[in-house]
Design a protein around this motif. Structure first.
Motif, short mmCIF file in Angstrom:
data_model
loop_
_atom_site.label_atom_id
_atom_site.label_comp_id
_atom_site.label_asym_id
_atom_site.label_seq_id
_atom_site.Cartn_x
_atom_site.Cartn_y
_atom_site.Cartn_z
N PRO A 1 0.73 -1.24 -0.10
CA PRO A 1 -0.03 0.13 0.05
C PRO A 1 0.69 1.29 -0.05
O PRO A 1 1.92 1.24 0.91
CB PRO A 1 -0.55 -0.17 1.39
CG PRO A 1 0.25 -0.78 2.16
CD PRO A 1 1.06 -1.83 1.28
N THR A 2 0.75 2.12 -0.89
CA THR A 2 1.62 3.21 -1.04
C THR A 2 0.73 4.38 -1.04
O THR A 2 -0.38 4.76 -1.93
CB THR A 2 2.60 3.25 -2.20
OG1 THR A 2 1.67 3.13 -3.44
CG2 THR A 2 3.26 2.13 -2.17
N VAL B 1 -0.73 -1.10 -4.37
CA VAL B 1 -1.84 -0.37 -4.39
C VAL B 1 -1.89 0.99 -4.09
O VAL B 1 -1.64 1.39 -2.85
CB VAL B 1 -3.15 -1.03 -3.41
CG1 VAL B 1 -4.50 -0.45 -3.44
CG2 VAL B 1 -2.97 -2.57 -3.63
N GLY C 1 -6.99 5.42 1.83
CA GLY C 1 -7.05 4.54 3.11
C GLY C 1 -6.27 3.63 3.16
O GLY C 1 -6.05 2.60 2.20
N LEU C 2 -5.42 3.23 4.25
CA LEU C 2 -4.48 2.22 4.19
C LEU C 2 -5.23 0.97 4.23
O LEU C 2 -4.80 -0.13 3.62
CB LEU C 2 -3.43 2.61 5.39
CG LEU C 2 -2.69 1.29 5.94
CD1 LEU C 2 -1.58 1.11 4.70
CD2 LEU C 2 -2.06 1.38 7.25
N CYS D 1 5.90 0.67 2.99
CA CYS D 1 6.54 0.66 1.66
C CYS D 1 7.63 1.85 1.78
O CYS D 1 8.00 2.58 1.11
CB CYS D 1 5.54 1.09 0.71
SG CYS D 1 4.50 -0.48 0.34
N ASP D 2 8.25 2.27 3.17
CA ASP D 2 9.17 3.14 3.42
C ASP D 2 10.27 2.65 3.59
O ASP D 2 11.40 3.36 4.13
CB ASP D 2 8.61 4.06 4.47
CG ASP D 2 8.38 3.29 5.59
OD1 ASP D 2 8.53 1.93 5.81
OD2 ASP D 2 7.99 3.77 6.68
N TYR E 1 -6.81 2.70 9.70
CA TYR E 1 -5.48 2.70 9.76
C TYR E 1 -4.66 1.73 10.56
O TYR E 1 -5.23 0.40 10.17
CB TYR E 1 -4.95 4.27 10.40
CG TYR E 1 -3.53 4.66 9.66
CD1 TYR E 1 -3.43 4.84 8.28
CD2 TYR E 1 -2.31 4.62 10.51
CE1 TYR E 1 -2.23 5.22 7.89
CE2 TYR E 1 -1.15 4.87 10.02
CZ TYR E 1 -1.02 5.30 8.91
OH TYR E 1 0.22 5.60 8.44
N GLU F 1 7.85 11.14 4.16
CA GLU F 1 7.19 11.57 5.43
C GLU F 1 6.30 10.53 6.20
O GLU F 1 5.54 9.79 5.14
CB GLU F 1 6.53 12.86 5.41
CG GLU F 1 7.61 14.20 5.38
CD GLU F 1 6.89 15.35 5.20
OE1 GLU F 1 5.43 15.45 5.25
OE2 GLU F 1 7.52 16.32 5.10
N1 LIG Z 1 -2.63 3.20 -0.43
C1 LIG Z 1 -2.43 3.93 0.62
N2 LIG Z 1 -1.35 3.89 1.49
C2 LIG Z 1 -1.12 4.42 2.36
C3 LIG Z 1 -2.10 5.37 2.82
N3 LIG Z 1 -1.86 6.10 4.19
C4 LIG Z 1 -0.28 5.41 4.41
N4 LIG Z 1 -0.42 4.63 3.43
C5 LIG Z 1 1.01 3.56 3.26
O1 LIG Z 1 1.01 2.68 4.43
C6 LIG Z 1 2.21 2.44 4.91
C7 LIG Z 1 2.50 3.17 6.37
O2 LIG Z 1 2.52 4.38 6.35
P1 LIG Z 1 3.70 5.13 7.01
O3 LIG Z 1 3.69 6.89 6.54
O4 LIG Z 1 4.97 4.47 6.76
O5 LIG Z 1 3.20 5.19 8.53
P2 LIG Z 1 4.23 5.02 9.93
O6 LIG Z 1 4.81 3.84 9.75
O7 LIG Z 1 3.19 4.74 11.11
O8 LIG Z 1 4.87 6.16 9.96
C8 LIG Z 1 3.26 3.12 3.97
O9 LIG Z 1 3.67 2.29 3.10
C9 LIG Z 1 2.23 4.34 3.21
O10 LIG Z 1 2.66 4.91 1.91
C10 LIG Z 1 -3.34 5.53 2.29
O11 LIG Z 1 -4.23 6.57 2.53
N5 LIG Z 1 -3.67 4.74 1.04
#
Ligand SMILES: Nc1nc2c(ncn2[C@@H]2O[C@H](COP(=O)(O)OP(=O)(O)O)[C@@H](O)[C@H]2O)c(=O)[nH]1
Ligand SMILES: [Mg+2]
Length: 246
Positions: free
Chosen positions: A13-14, A41, A78-79, A104-105, A188, A220
């Protein structure tokens, strides 16, 4: 079935992961057999993440491979729903026996994906990448976020069960049978507590695989970085744990 011919799909998910997605996809492809596919996605990221993946997929097609695909969702965000959409495609269209997903970071190393799949091949129904078991660590977050995670996981452990130490992991592999029975709920990261709680309650075998979470490579965090962001998300995690309590 031989591990090398097991149909596996990693759902990615990105949202705005342009600088991370190429190395992540390539890392997964390099460390998994040809039967392992990758589905990104992307929610129409303004930074054009989907474009990078389209280029990778086109390059693959030129060599006769079809291991990478991207779904560009427009008007949907949405995640949790992104992961669920990827799972639906992996099960219905790819015939995946195992689905994995992750951030995906590059905080979750692509080299650890095969370790989660191996845990499933060894008999687990769900494998959870865990920071909070021996061999695991969180090098990505500061003391405040780590402490909050430990508190939330302590609460989830009491509510849901002591089998899991990283209920908020988000680095998961699961058998198709589990994912056909249990659909993700939430918007989330709280879906993870909910999925693990319902899997345990349904009698599925959930195991943890230690991994070391490293700082996001580029871009970010969507969770945010300050105490308020963490508390807002934390409240949802606590609510999810309460909802699936034993
Ligand atoms: N498809 C999609 N991916 C999302 C969304 N919000 C976050 N992500 C992805 O979910 C993952 C987790 O987000 P991240 O920013 O790393 O959150 P953190 O690890 O809690 O800081 C990453 O791969 C984001 O790109 C969204 O609304 N849609
Ligand atoms: Mg992350």
């Amino acid at each position: 079935m031989e591990l090398s011919s097991l149909p596996v799909c990693t759902v990615l998910p990105t949202y705005n992961e342009r600088a991370n997605i190429g190395p992540l996809v390539e890392g997964i492809l390099a460390h998994t057999p040809p039967a392992h596919r990758v589905l990104v996605v992307d929610d129409n990221s303004p930074d054009g993440t989907w474009q990078v993946v389209e280029e990778l997929a086109a390059a693959q097609r030129r060599t006769g491979e079809h291991r990478v695909a991207v779904l560009r969702r427009i008007g949907e965000k949405g995640l949790t729903s992104a992961i669920q959409r990827g799972i639906d495609i992996a099960l219905a269209e790819y015939g995946a026996a195992v689905v994995t997903w992750m951030d995906c970071d590059l905080s979750m190393p692509p080299t650890d994906v095969p370790r989660l799949v191996q845990a499933i091949a060894a008999g687990a129904d769900v494998a959870v990448g865990s920071r909070w078991v021996p061999g695991g660590a969180d090098l990505a977050h500061g003391l405040t976020a780590r402490t909050l995670s430990r508190v939330i996981n302590g609460f989830a452990g009491l509510m849901v069960g002591p089998q899991v130490h990283d209920y908020t992991s988000g680095f998961i592999a699961a058998r198709a049978a589990v994912l056909r029975e249990i659909r993700l709920r939430g918007d989330y990261g709280e879906y993870c507590i909910d999925l693990l709680g319902r899997s345990l309650r349904a009698g599925y075998r959930v195991v943890e695989v230690p991994y070391i979470c490293v700082p996001r490579h580029a871009g970010e965090s969507k969770t945010g970085v300050n105490l308020w962001d963490y508390l807002v998300k934390g409240r949802k995690y606590v609510a999810a744990a309460w909802r699936v309590r034993r």
